[in-house]
Design a protein around this motif. Structure first.
Motif, PDB file in Angstrom:
ATOM      1  N   VAL A  69       0.858  -1.186   0.000  1.00  0.00           N
ATOM      2  CA  VAL A  69       0.000   0.000   0.000  1.00  0.00           C
ATOM      3  C   VAL A  69       0.893   1.234   0.000  1.00  0.00           C
ATOM      4  O   VAL A  69       1.694   1.430   0.918  1.00  0.00           O
ATOM      5  N   THR A  70       0.759   2.058  -1.036  1.00  0.00           N
ATOM      6  CA  THR A  70       1.558   3.279  -1.129  1.00  0.00           C
ATOM      7  C   THR A  70       0.634   4.486  -1.082  1.00  0.00           C
ATOM      8  O   THR A  70      -0.325   4.572  -1.862  1.00  0.00           O
ATOM      9  N   LEU A  71       0.919   5.394  -0.163  1.00  0.00           N
ATOM     10  CA  LEU A  71       0.104   6.594   0.000  1.00  0.00           C
ATOM     11  C   LEU A  71       0.882   7.817  -0.486  1.00  0.00           C
ATOM     12  O   LEU A  71       1.961   8.123   0.021  1.00  0.00           O
ATOM     13  N   TYR A  72       0.319   8.502  -1.461  1.00  0.00           N
ATOM     14  CA  TYR A  72       0.838   9.787  -1.937  1.00  0.00           C
ATOM     15  C   TYR A  72      -0.012  10.856  -1.268  1.00  0.00           C
ATOM     16  O   TYR A  72      -1.238  10.889  -1.436  1.00  0.00           O
ATOM     17  N   TYR A  73       0.631  11.742  -0.504  1.00  0.00           N
ATOM     18  CA  TYR A  73      -0.141  12.639   0.350  1.00  0.00           C
ATOM     19  C   TYR A  73       0.600  13.945   0.601  1.00  0.00           C
ATOM     20  O   TYR A  73       1.745  14.134   0.172  1.00  0.00           O
ATOM     21  N   GLU A  74      -0.075  14.855   1.311  1.00  0.00           N
ATOM     22  CA  GLU A  74       0.509  16.130   1.751  1.00  0.00           C
ATOM     23  C   GLU A  74       0.395  16.228   3.263  1.00  0.00           C
ATOM     24  O   GLU A  74      -0.619  15.808   3.841  1.00  0.00           O
ATOM     25  N   SER A  75       1.404  16.791   3.889  1.00  0.00           N
ATOM     26  CA  SER A  75       1.467  16.778   5.352  1.00  0.00           C
ATOM     27  C   SER A  75       0.351  17.570   6.025  1.00  0.00           C
ATOM     28  O   SER A  75      -0.042  17.247   7.152  1.00  0.00           O
ATOM     29  N   VAL A 208      -5.270  14.186  -3.598  1.00  0.00           N
ATOM     30  CA  VAL A 208      -4.686  13.407  -2.499  1.00  0.00           C
ATOM     31  C   VAL A 208      -5.725  13.330  -1.382  1.00  0.00           C
ATOM     32  O   VAL A 208      -6.550  14.236  -1.250  1.00  0.00           O
ATOM     33  N   PRO A 209      -5.734  12.264  -0.580  1.00  0.00           N
ATOM     34  CA  PRO A 209      -4.812  11.125  -0.641  1.00  0.00           C
ATOM     35  C   PRO A 209      -5.024  10.282  -1.899  1.00  0.00           C
ATOM     36  O   PRO A 209      -6.159  10.099  -2.330  1.00  0.00           O
ATOM     37  N   TRP A 210      -3.932   9.793  -2.457  1.00  0.00           N
ATOM     38  CA  TRP A 210      -3.932   8.931  -3.631  1.00  0.00           C
ATOM     39  C   TRP A 210      -3.268   7.620  -3.207  1.00  0.00           C
ATOM     40  O   TRP A 210      -2.124   7.614  -2.773  1.00  0.00           O
ATOM     41  N   VAL A 211      -3.998   6.521  -3.311  1.00  0.00           N
ATOM     42  CA  VAL A 211      -3.516   5.255  -2.771  1.00  0.00           C
ATOM     43  C   VAL A 211      -3.397   4.221  -3.881  1.00  0.00           C
ATOM     44  O   VAL A 211      -4.329   4.040  -4.673  1.00  0.00           O
ATOM     45  N   THR A 212      -2.245   3.555  -3.926  1.00  0.00           N
ATOM     46  CA  THR A 212      -2.074   2.441  -4.864  1.00  0.00           C
ATOM     47  C   THR A 212      -1.915   1.140  -4.077  1.00  0.00           C
ATOM     48  O   THR A 212      -1.391   1.136  -2.966  1.00  0.00           O
ATOM     49  N   PHE A 213      -2.386   0.066  -4.688  1.00  0.00           N
ATOM     50  CA  PHE A 213      -2.271  -1.263  -4.086  1.00  0.00           C
ATOM     51  C   PHE A 213      -1.475  -2.146  -5.037  1.00  0.00           C
ATOM     52  O   PHE A 213      -1.840  -2.300  -6.206  1.00  0.00           O
ATOM     53  N   ASN A 214      -0.360  -2.651  -4.520  1.00  0.00           N
ATOM     54  CA  ASN A 214       0.567  -3.439  -5.339  1.00  0.00           C
ATOM     55  C   ASN A 214       0.951  -2.677  -6.610  1.00  0.00           C
ATOM     56  O   ASN A 214       1.056  -3.235  -7.698  1.00  0.00           O
ATOM     57  N   GLY A 215       1.150  -1.359  -6.438  1.00  0.00           N
ATOM     58  CA  GLY A 215       1.617  -0.516  -7.527  1.00  0.00           C
ATOM     59  C   GLY A 215       0.554  -0.049  -8.492  1.00  0.00           C
ATOM     60  O   GLY A 215       0.864   0.657  -9.455  1.00  0.00           O
TER      61      GLY A 215
END
Length: 257
Positions: A69-75, A208-215
């Motif tokens: 699980v990869t999360l692309y986000y802003e603080s 965002v949040p933008w989430v990928t699963f297994n890429g």
């Protein structure tokens, strides 16, 4: 049962066997229970080698890869903060044996100079600093990083919480190292790398949040993740489901005080 909870139970049981019944021995170490089994060095310092071996023996087999699980986000993005603290971290706490999390702080930022920052961020210069601060913490603290980021994002003031959260979850890493990264070339290199990862997304992120699963990203998985990430991770895992996913009872040796 999550790892730290299982470890606490084992420690209580072993403490009952060793003590006279008036008190429970407490490991003399600077690390919280969630970190005791992270490395052999920490386990030795906290006097829990035997308990960590018992906990490790119950972990799910790694023959099947964990769900990535990869999360692309802003603080400082409110929606990102909610997702981290209410979905991602609680799910990872319960399912970390079948789930691998990667955090990429950058989001909708642009590599365009603004004020004192070489980047422009959606929520201003403070967010650019927060993104870089979290990138430095992730780089410097390894296994403790997610605990620190969650601690920061759950706080009223994300940036001000960074130093106490670091001291709580990774006391061996001095704040001066984070500050050096934040104000030096390393911090800029880390954020530039996160910018490159974010730009390389396919399809390109639109929010965002933008989430990928297994890429991979799909709107269906995003919708499911926002409502129940826990259920989605359990469904995506290809191996034997852990008890947390199936609701199967886990029987431990009973102890009483």
């Amino acid at each position: 049962m999550k790892l730290s909870g299982l470890l606490a139970v084992l420690l209580l049981l072993s403490g009952d066997r060793r003590s006279s019944g008036t008190s429970h021995p407490k490991p003399a170490c600077r690390y919280p229970p969630s970190q005791w089994c992270r490395s052999l060095e920490i386990a030795i310092q906290c006097h829990v080698q035997k308990q960590c071996m018992e906990v490790n023996a119950t972990r799910t087999s790694r023959a099947v890869p964990p769900v990535s699980v990869t999360l692309y986000y802003e603080s400082l993005c409110p929606a990102c903060r909610s997702f981290i603290t209410q979905q991602l971290f609680p799910t990872w706490t319960m399912l970390q044996d079948i789930m691998a999390v990667t955090l990429v702080p950058y989001g909708n930022a642009k590599e365009i100079p603004s004020g004192n920052s070489p980047f422009t961020c959606q929520h201003g210069e403070a967010e650019c600093r927060g993104n870089m601060m979290e990138a430095c913490i992730i780089h410097l603290t390894g296994h403790s990083a997610f605990h620190i980021i969650n601690c920061m994002e759950a706080s009223a003031d994300v940036l001000s919480a960074a130093q106490p959260c670091l001291q709580l979850f990774s006391p061996s890493v001095s704040w001066s190292r984070v500050d050096s990264c934040l104000n030096g070339a390393l911090g800029h290199q880390l954020i530039h790398a996160n910018a490159a990862k974010t730009r390389a997304l396919g399809p390109a992120h639109t929010h965002v949040p933008w989430v990928t699963f297994n890429g991979e990203y799909t709107e269906e998985n995003e919708d499911r993740a926002m409502s129940s990430l826990f259920t989605l991770v359990c469904q995506l895992y290809k191996g034997v489901k852990p008890p947390a996913c199936t609701g199967a009872p886990v029987r431990l040796n009973r102890g009483f005080c």
